[in-house]
Scaffold this motif. Sequence first.
Motif, PDB file in Angstrom:
ATOM      1  N   MET A  69       0.842  -1.180   0.000  1.00  0.00           N
ATOM      2  CA  MET A  69       0.000   0.000   0.000  1.00  0.00           C
ATOM      3  C   MET A  69       0.888   1.244   0.000  1.00  0.00           C
ATOM      4  SD  MET A  69      -3.051   0.800   2.605  1.00  0.00           S
ATOM      5  CE  MET A  69      -3.822   2.350   2.640  1.00  0.00           C
ATOM      6  N   PRO A  70       0.646   2.193  -0.951  1.00  0.00           N
ATOM      7  CA  PRO A  70       1.475   3.398  -1.008  1.00  0.00           C
ATOM      8  C   PRO A  70       1.251   4.298   0.194  1.00  0.00           C
ATOM      9  CG  PRO A  70      -0.125   3.346  -2.809  1.00  0.00           C
ATOM     10  CD  PRO A  70      -0.335   2.140  -1.989  1.00  0.00           C
ATOM     11  N   GLN A  71       2.274   5.053   0.492  1.00  0.00           N
ATOM     12  CA  GLN A  71       2.163   5.966   1.610  1.00  0.00           C
ATOM     13  C   GLN A  71       1.316   7.170   1.217  1.00  0.00           C
ATOM     14  OE1 GLN A  71       6.228   6.819   2.489  1.00  0.00           O
ATOM     15  NE2 GLN A  71       6.335   5.216   4.045  1.00  0.00           N
ATOM     16  N   GLN A  72       0.706   7.782   2.198  1.00  0.00           N
ATOM     17  CA  GLN A  72      -0.163   8.926   1.962  1.00  0.00           C
ATOM     18  C   GLN A  72       0.612  10.099   1.353  1.00  0.00           C
ATOM     19  OE1 GLN A  72      -3.233   8.400   2.246  1.00  0.00           O
ATOM     20  NE2 GLN A  72      -4.225  10.371   2.230  1.00  0.00           N
ATOM     21  N   GLY A  73       1.814  10.337   1.779  1.00  0.00           N
ATOM     22  CA  GLY A  73       2.622  11.447   1.287  1.00  0.00           C
ATOM     23  C   GLY A  73       2.946  11.314  -0.187  1.00  0.00           C
ATOM     24  N   SER A  74       3.155  10.119  -0.680  1.00  0.00           N
ATOM     25  CA  SER A  74       3.505   9.945  -2.089  1.00  0.00           C
ATOM     26  C   SER A  74       2.314  10.216  -3.005  1.00  0.00           C
ATOM     27  CB  SER A  74       4.048   8.542  -2.328  1.00  0.00           C
ATOM     28  OG  SER A  74       3.045   7.572  -2.102  1.00  0.00           O
ATOM     29  N   ILE A  75       1.102   9.941  -2.580  1.00  0.00           N
ATOM     30  CA  ILE A  75      -0.090  10.234  -3.380  1.00  0.00           C
ATOM     31  C   ILE A  75      -0.265  11.745  -3.513  1.00  0.00           C
ATOM     32  CG2 ILE A  75      -2.613  10.085  -3.448  1.00  0.00           C
ATOM     33  CD1 ILE A  75      -2.345   7.305  -2.212  1.00  0.00           C
ATOM     34  N   ILE A  76      -0.072  12.448  -2.439  1.00  0.00           N
ATOM     35  CA  ILE A  76      -0.194  13.907  -2.466  1.00  0.00           C
ATOM     36  C   ILE A  76       0.889  14.496  -3.367  1.00  0.00           C
ATOM     37  CG2 ILE A  76       0.002  16.000  -1.073  1.00  0.00           C
ATOM     38  CD1 ILE A  76      -1.367  14.458   1.194  1.00  0.00           C
ATOM     39  N   ALA A  77       2.089  13.958  -3.315  1.00  0.00           N
ATOM     40  CA  ALA A  77       3.190  14.453  -4.147  1.00  0.00           C
ATOM     41  C   ALA A  77       2.906  14.219  -5.627  1.00  0.00           C
ATOM     42  CB  ALA A  77       4.492  13.769  -3.739  1.00  0.00           C
ATOM     43  N   LEU A  78       2.139  13.197  -5.973  1.00  0.00           N
ATOM     44  CA  LEU A  78       1.786  12.929  -7.360  1.00  0.00           C
ATOM     45  C   LEU A  78       0.623  13.814  -7.843  1.00  0.00           C
ATOM     46  CD1 LEU A  78       1.995   9.033  -7.469  1.00  0.00           C
ATOM     47  CD2 LEU A  78       3.545  10.666  -8.546  1.00  0.00           C
ATOM     48  N   VAL A  79      -0.315  14.114  -6.975  1.00  0.00           N
ATOM     49  CA  VAL A  79      -1.511  14.862  -7.346  1.00  0.00           C
ATOM     50  C   VAL A  79      -1.278  16.373  -7.315  1.00  0.00           C
ATOM     51  CG1 VAL A  79      -3.904  15.330  -6.664  1.00  0.00           C
ATOM     52  CG2 VAL A  79      -3.031  13.007  -6.605  1.00  0.00           C
ATOM     53  N   LEU A  80      -0.413  16.839  -6.456  1.00  0.00           N
ATOM     54  CA  LEU A  80      -0.182  18.270  -6.286  1.00  0.00           C
ATOM     55  C   LEU A  80       0.271  18.972  -7.577  1.00  0.00           C
ATOM     56  CD1 LEU A  80      -0.446  20.390  -4.115  1.00  0.00           C
ATOM     57  CD2 LEU A  80       1.944  20.025  -3.535  1.00  0.00           C
ATOM     58  N   PRO A  81       1.219  18.432  -8.350  1.00  0.00           N
ATOM     59  CA  PRO A  81       1.581  19.101  -9.608  1.00  0.00           C
ATOM     60  C   PRO A  81       0.418  19.188 -10.603  1.00  0.00           C
ATOM     61  CG  PRO A  81       3.268  17.532  -9.006  1.00  0.00           C
ATOM     62  CD  PRO A  81       2.123  17.323  -8.069  1.00  0.00           C
ATOM     63  N   PHE A  82      -0.412  18.167 -10.649  1.00  0.00           N
ATOM     64  CA  PHE A  82      -1.578  18.178 -11.529  1.00  0.00           C
ATOM     65  C   PHE A  82      -2.542  19.284 -11.126  1.00  0.00           C
ATOM     66  CE2 PHE A  82      -5.893  16.691 -12.570  1.00  0.00           C
ATOM     67  CZ  PHE A  82      -5.768  16.634 -13.942  1.00  0.00           C
ATOM     68  N   ILE A  83      -2.787  19.450  -9.865  1.00  0.00           N
ATOM     69  CA  ILE A  83      -3.667  20.506  -9.370  1.00  0.00           C
ATOM     70  C   ILE A  83      -3.062  21.870  -9.689  1.00  0.00           C
ATOM     71  CG2 ILE A  83      -4.623  21.562  -7.279  1.00  0.00           C
ATOM     72  CD1 ILE A  83      -4.911  18.695  -6.169  1.00  0.00           C
ATOM     73  N   PHE A  84      -1.755  22.008  -9.537  1.00  0.00           N
ATOM     74  CA  PHE A  84      -1.075  23.267  -9.834  1.00  0.00           C
ATOM     75  C   PHE A  84      -1.214  23.632 -11.314  1.00  0.00           C
ATOM     76  CE2 PHE A  84       2.854  25.577 -10.974  1.00  0.00           C
ATOM     77  CZ  PHE A  84       2.666  26.702 -10.184  1.00  0.00           C
ATOM     78  N   VAL A  85      -1.039  22.667 -12.204  1.00  0.00           N
ATOM     79  CA  VAL A  85      -1.165  22.905 -13.648  1.00  0.00           C
ATOM     80  C   VAL A  85      -2.606  23.286 -13.992  1.00  0.00           C
ATOM     81  CG1 VAL A  85      -1.102  21.794 -15.922  1.00  0.00           C
ATOM     82  CG2 VAL A  85       0.784  21.485 -14.315  1.00  0.00           C
ATOM     83  N   MET A  86      -3.572  22.646 -13.410  1.00  0.00           N
ATOM     84  CA  MET A  86      -4.976  22.976 -13.666  1.00  0.00           C
ATOM     85  C   MET A  86      -5.293  24.389 -13.189  1.00  0.00           C
ATOM     86  SD  MET A  86      -6.112  20.544 -15.391  1.00  0.00           S
ATOM     87  CE  MET A  86      -7.823  20.964 -15.439  1.00  0.00           C
ATOM     88  N   ALA A  87      -4.749  24.797 -12.063  1.00  0.00           N
ATOM     89  CA  ALA A  87      -4.967  26.150 -11.555  1.00  0.00           C
ATOM     90  C   ALA A  87      -4.345  27.180 -12.510  1.00  0.00           C
ATOM     91  CB  ALA A  87      -4.382  26.290 -10.157  1.00  0.00           C
ATOM     92  N   LEU A  88      -3.140  26.909 -13.006  1.00  0.00           N
ATOM     93  CA  LEU A  88      -2.507  27.809 -13.973  1.00  0.00           C
ATOM     94  C   LEU A  88      -3.316  27.893 -15.262  1.00  0.00           C
ATOM     95  CD1 LEU A  88       1.296  27.034 -13.594  1.00  0.00           C
ATOM     96  CD2 LEU A  88       0.070  29.088 -12.893  1.00  0.00           C
ATOM     97  N   PHE A  89      -3.820  26.761 -15.724  1.00  0.00           N
ATOM     98  CA  PHE A  89      -4.659  26.737 -16.916  1.00  0.00           C
ATOM     99  C   PHE A  89      -5.869  27.634 -16.730  1.00  0.00           C
ATOM    100  CE2 PHE A  89      -8.293  24.940 -19.201  1.00  0.00           C
ATOM    101  CZ  PHE A  89      -7.831  24.985 -20.489  1.00  0.00           C
ATOM    102  N   TYR A  90      -6.518  27.535 -15.603  1.00  0.00           N
ATOM    103  CA  TYR A  90      -7.698  28.350 -15.331  1.00  0.00           C
ATOM    104  C   TYR A  90      -7.344  29.832 -15.288  1.00  0.00           C
ATOM    105  CZ  TYR A  90     -11.893  30.157 -13.161  1.00  0.00           C
ATOM    106  OH  TYR A  90     -13.022  30.884 -12.904  1.00  0.00           O
ATOM    107  N   ILE A  91      -6.258  30.172 -14.623  1.00  0.00           N
ATOM    108  CA  ILE A  91      -5.871  31.574 -14.457  1.00  0.00           C
ATOM    109  C   ILE A  91      -5.448  32.202 -15.779  1.00  0.00           C
ATOM    110  CG2 ILE A  91      -4.142  33.099 -13.425  1.00  0.00           C
ATOM    111  CD1 ILE A  91      -4.247  31.240 -10.947  1.00  0.00           C
ATOM    112  N   PHE A  92      -4.628  31.512 -16.561  1.00  0.00           N
ATOM    113  CA  PHE A  92      -4.057  32.108 -17.763  1.00  0.00           C
ATOM    114  C   PHE A  92      -4.866  31.908 -19.038  1.00  0.00           C
ATOM    115  CE2 PHE A  92      -0.159  31.747 -15.145  1.00  0.00           C
ATOM    116  CZ  PHE A  92       0.135  33.100 -15.093  1.00  0.00           C
ATOM    117  N   ILE A  93      -5.799  30.982 -19.050  1.00  0.00           N
ATOM    118  CA  ILE A  93      -6.564  30.728 -20.273  1.00  0.00           C
ATOM    119  C   ILE A  93      -8.058  30.980 -20.081  1.00  0.00           C
ATOM    120  CG2 ILE A  93      -7.222  28.978 -21.968  1.00  0.00           C
ATOM    121  CD1 ILE A  93      -4.408  27.814 -21.624  1.00  0.00           C
ATOM    122  N   SER A  94      -8.656  30.410 -19.100  1.00  0.00           N
ATOM    123  CA  SER A  94     -10.104  30.501 -18.944  1.00  0.00           C
ATOM    124  C   SER A  94     -10.585  31.897 -18.589  1.00  0.00           C
ATOM    125  CB  SER A  94     -10.581  29.514 -17.877  1.00  0.00           C
ATOM    126  OG  SER A  94     -10.355  28.195 -18.303  1.00  0.00           O
TER     127      SER A  94
END
Length: 96
Positions: A1-26
């Motif tokens: 079972m993966p550790q909780q910290g590694s899941i957050i480390a994988l999802v955080l960059p995706f959330i950051f990119v989506m936020a940038l997409f919203y700010i700069f394009i939408s």
Amino acid sequence: MPQQGSIIALVLPFIFVMALFYIFISIPEKKRKKQYNAMIEGLRINDEVMTRGGIVGKITKIKDDFIIIESGPDKVKFKLKKNGIAAVTSVIEEKK
């Protein structure tokens, strides 16, 4: 079972990119669309407009979602949808 910290480390960059997409394009796209719709709603007879195809002419009639444009030295008239207008090149006050 993966550790909780590694899941957050994988999802955080995706959330950051989506936020940038919203700010700069939408957000800017919504602003441009709002300005364009205001321009289309503000069209009046005798306004000089340019179509998306590059034709410049004067509005002679407005009916629902269509306009009649007069263009050229021969005063050629043609019908086109309002969303075919790219820009209002000049606003001429109607003589009363």
